[in-house]
Design an enzyme around this catalytic site. Structure first.
Site, short mmCIF file in Angstrom:
data_model
loop_
_atom_site.label_atom_id
_atom_site.label_comp_id
_atom_site.label_asym_id
_atom_site.label_seq_id
_atom_site.Cartn_x
_atom_site.Cartn_y
_atom_site.Cartn_z
N GLU A 51 -6.18 20.30 42.24
CA GLU A 51 -6.94 20.41 41.00
C GLU A 51 -7.07 21.82 40.44
OE1 GLU A 51 -8.17 17.81 39.21
OE2 GLU A 51 -6.96 16.66 40.64
N SER A 94 -51.86 -28.25 59.02
CA SER A 94 -52.92 -28.06 60.01
C SER A 94 -52.97 -26.65 60.58
CB SER A 94 -52.73 -29.07 61.16
OG SER A 94 -52.97 -30.38 60.70
#
Length: 820
Positions: free
Chosen positions: A213, A487
């Protein structure tokens, strides 16, 4: 008409004469806004050379011209002027005076006796004003050269360049289990990113990126003038916008400026990029720039930064990248998606070779080492993408962790997406595996619409040790759903009774009853006659606990209050007010004692954990520790105050535990392995008005772990049955999953015992069963006899009485049906 034979405008008095051929006439005033028209005369001469000039003059609104000079003066001035220069009399502020009317033949200045010659319009040549041309050229040069320089200097002085580390990029946050193993990643919307220090990146990888780059990275001023000029041209006339940017410029573009665009906006972005890159080069070290660049640049496959790219392409840490692998990653930067070896192997190979050649050119690689490089193999893209996706139950854990971070720890979404947080959770891998395996085992082969949820919580601190809301990472979370508890909610009626001084020995009738037209019965007609409330809880007798609830001060509201105190949420998403008949915070009705209202699995585990902790409530939580990417500890539960809140009196909680201890074994033999003590309660809810069931629960705990299990269907709109068609109760599949989860989670830990309960309402714990009634000893009389004939006997002598011992106890009666 005056003495010269010229007309005057009536509105302004400005002289107006016939046009002189070849000369520009006087510009009349702009009369577009007036209704006064000049007088019409026989003089057809126009004040302008042509109609176009007239229109232009009218639009320009030029002031009226002064009166023309005498023709003789015109000729005299023309003859006296230097060659090539118009007479000064024809220059008025850069404009010629308008000529007078044409004179008679020979009056144009030609010698008498000569034939007329073609007239040369010297005054028109004199209209070119070289002084103004020079000034225009100077101004243009200033605009083209000086203005950009001044603008650049001013921008350079004004722009503020952040310091290294101030620019926070969106990074992946990692969610870990309590042992440090990875559970999930919180990936930002734009992709995967994990920042690393430059020292973690091998030198050959850095050199590969520079070769790809910006081969002059360490020597250039942060920008490329030729690249910038090319970018300007392409912005104005179209073309590639990359422009040969340096690494510094690329970083500025990605982190601060944004991607370039064609046209004026793109040019401004590029100029801003140039200014910031130049100033950054003066304030940042090259290594700082390179580190920031390597952490922000995109490599494809959703990977931002060199660390994420290393995992996406080679499934290894960045520290382990080879020269060939580093060169390939560097080659991808220019066109990451199209140069992926899985997409364009030939293009990737060519670019890879170019990078390696660049490394040789920059002396980063010797020719011999270059020749030895082999194109590296990469992992399949699908595998790389899967690495960034949370799978299975972990996705629901991630969802809860994210919610908790956002809501409870003041860690907003921006922080979560930018700081690369490492979040250590309370999840115990052993307990989590146990829960997942238990669900998989017992739901295997069942109805495909059957679902289960499991939550395990540490009673000592509220830490969630296992969490299973489903096996779809992006699906519905049943551990957070509002479900009827059946329950299993009777426990809170027992809490309320004990808080009101009703001990476990309190006797209650178990026969059916009718209240307000509603008949209350027990499952399959079970009953105990009259028994204490601990025995009624073990047998899960609806009638007994309905009567107990009616006896309480406050009735159903007392049950609701006890449940909320224990840890049942007062609201959750989708339910604004829990345990409320009108859903607006009003009181509950009597059905609360039978579990008619919606409650979440995580809340049941938490409320039972409060009982396990002798009444001390700890909010359930997932997050144990949060550390930012730079090592800063943002939260640590171990340093926070976690003494808990004594919500329920210790004596009450311990007596409830005592009443629940026999239930796991009573529920079809679900005692925990190794004789480990536990306290539990089952629950089942009815499917509409049918005899089928809809939800089934098992909730229970040891001193160190509370686990709630729910089993139901996706929508709750069909009977809950096994693959063979049998109804499912809490003592069935839910108890199987509960036992397997608890045994697996607690394997390898020491057995613990519950605290001995103290007296409440005259009873400390479950009262022992009453002793059997005494049986008096029996007497047997023996009378001697003698047979005098076949079948005929007669007594002889006095009878003898013998006292016999009491008969041995009768064998135990058949075990009653376990509670649902």
């Amino acid at each position: 008409m005056n003495s010269d034979g010229r007309h005057h405008q009536s509105s302004s008095g400005a002289p107006r004469g016939p046009a002189n051929p070849g000369q520009r006439g006087q510009v009349p005033p702009d009369d577009r806004l007036t209704a006064i028209l000049p007088p019409v005369t026989d003089d057809r001469s126009a004040p302008h050379a042509d109609s176009i000039e007239a229109v232009k003059a009218a639009l320009d609104g030029a002031p009226p011209m002064p009166p023309p000079r005498d023709p003789l003066e015109e000729v005299t001035a023309a003859l006296a002027a230097p060659p090539g220069k118009p007479p000064r009399g024809d220059q008025l502020g850069g404009r010629r005076r308008p000529p007078g009317p044409p004179g008679p033949p020979g009056s144009s200045g030609q010698p008498a006796g000569r034939l007329p010659q073609p007239r040369v319009d010297l005054p028109r040549v004199g209209q070119i004003n070289w002084k103004w041309i020079r000034r225009s050229l100077y101004l243009t040069a200033a605009v083209v050269i000086l203005l950009p320089m001044v603008t650049f200097t001013m921008a350079y002085l004004i722009v503020d360049v952040p310091k290294p580390g101030d620019i926070r990029t969106n990074q992946v946050s990692t969610i870990l289990a309590s042992d440090g193993s990875e559970i999930a990643k919180i990936v930002p919307p734009e992709g995967n990113r994990v920042d690393v220090n430059l020292s973690q990146v091998p030198m050959h990888v850095r050199q590969a990126v520079i070769a790809a780059e910006d081969r002059n990275f360490y020597s250039n001023p942060g920008f490329s003038f030729t690249g910038f000029a090319r970018a300007v041209k392409n912005n104005l006339f179209g073309g590639d916008l990359q422009g040969g940017s340096t690494i510094t410029q690329q970083y500025v573009k990605n982190a601060l400026v944004g991607s370039a665009q064609h046209g004026w906006s793109g040019l401004m972005r590029k100029a801003k990029e140039l200014v910031i890159a130049t100033k950054m080069s003066g304030e940042w070290s090259k290594d700082d720039v390179l580190q920031a660049y390597l952490n922000i640049i995109y490599f494809g496959r959703g990977a931002y930064g060199i660390s994420a790219a290393s995992k996406a392409y080679f499934d290894k840490p960045v520290e382990q990248l080879t020269v060939a692998e580093g060169a390939l990653l560097a080659a991808l930067i220019r066109r990451p998606s199209t140069l992926d070896p899985a997409v364009d192997p030939e293009g990737a190979h060519a670019r890879w070779n170019w990078v390696l050649d660049g490394m040789v050119e920059t002396k980063a690689l010797s020719p011999n080492d270059r020749a030895a490089q082999v194109f590296p193999e990469t992992v399949p893209p699908d595998l790389a993408r899967a690495e960034n996706q949370t799978k299975g139950p972990n996705g629901l854990i991630e969802r809860q962790v994210t919610r908790e971070l956002l809501e409870l720890f003041n860690i907003d979404e921006q922080t979560l997406n930018t700081q690369g947080l490492v979040v250590t959770t309370t999840i115990d891998p052993q307990a989590q595996r146990a829960a997942e395996k238990a669900v998989a085992k017992y739901l295997d082969g069942q109805d495909p619409d059957m679902r289960a949820a499991v939550v395990s919580i540490d009673p000592h601190n509220g830490a969630v040790r296992a969490y299973y809301g489903g096996d779809n990472a992006n699906g519905f979370d049943f551990a957070q759903a509002g479900l009827q508890t059946g329950s299993s909610f009777k426990v809170f009626a027992l809490v309320a009774a004990l808080e009101q001084g009703i001990g476990l020995g309190y006797q209650v009738d178990s026969s059916p009853l009718t209240v307000d037209g509603i008949k209350i019965t027990n499952v399959e007609g079970e009953g105990c006659g009259t028994c204490n409330i601990a025995e009624a809880l073990k047998m899960s007798l609806n009638t007994s606990y309905y009567r107990l609830m009616l006896k309480l001060n406050g009735g159903p509201q007392a049950v609701a209050d006890a449940a909320h105190q224990a840890g049942i949420a007062s609201s959750f998403p989708g339910v604004a007010h829990t345990l409320s008949e009108d859903g607006k915070g009003g009181p509950p009705n009597n059905g609360i004692v039978l579990g008619q209202y919606q409650t979440r699995v995580i809340d049941m585990a938490s409320a039972y954990a409060t009982l396990a902790a002798s009444g001390i409530y700890h909010p359930p939580h997932f997050v144990q520790k949060v550390v930012s990417a730079n090592g800063q500890v943002l939260f640590d539960a171990s340093t926070a105050d976690n003494t808990g809140d004594q919500r329920i009196p210790k004596a009450v909680a311990d007596n409830v535990t005592a009443a629940m201890e026999p239930i796991a074994g009573y529920s079809r033999g679900h005692n925990l392995a190794g004789g480990r003590d536990s306290a539990a309660k089952t629950g089942t809810t009815q499917f509409g008005d049918t005899t089928a069931n809809k939800d089934a629960w098992m909730v229970g705990y040891t001193p160190s772990l509370s686990t709630a299990v729910w089993v139901g269907t996706v929508k709750g709109d069909e009977p809950l049955v096994t693959a063979s068609g049998a109804a499912i109760y809490g003592s069935g599949l839910p108890s199987d999953i509960w036992k397997a989860t608890m045994d697996g989670a607690l394997k390898g830990t020491s057995n613990e015992t519950f605290p001995k309960p103290t007296e409440v309402g005259g009873y400390a714990g479950v009262p022992p069963p009453p002793p059997p009634p005494e049986v008096p000893p029996s007497e047997t009389v023996i009378q001697p006899t003698v047979e005098i004939a076949p079948g005929i006997t007669i007594p002889i002598g006095p009878p003898t009485t013998i006292t016999l011992a009491p008969p041995p106890p009768a064998p135990p009666a058949a075990t009653p049906t376990p509670p649902p």
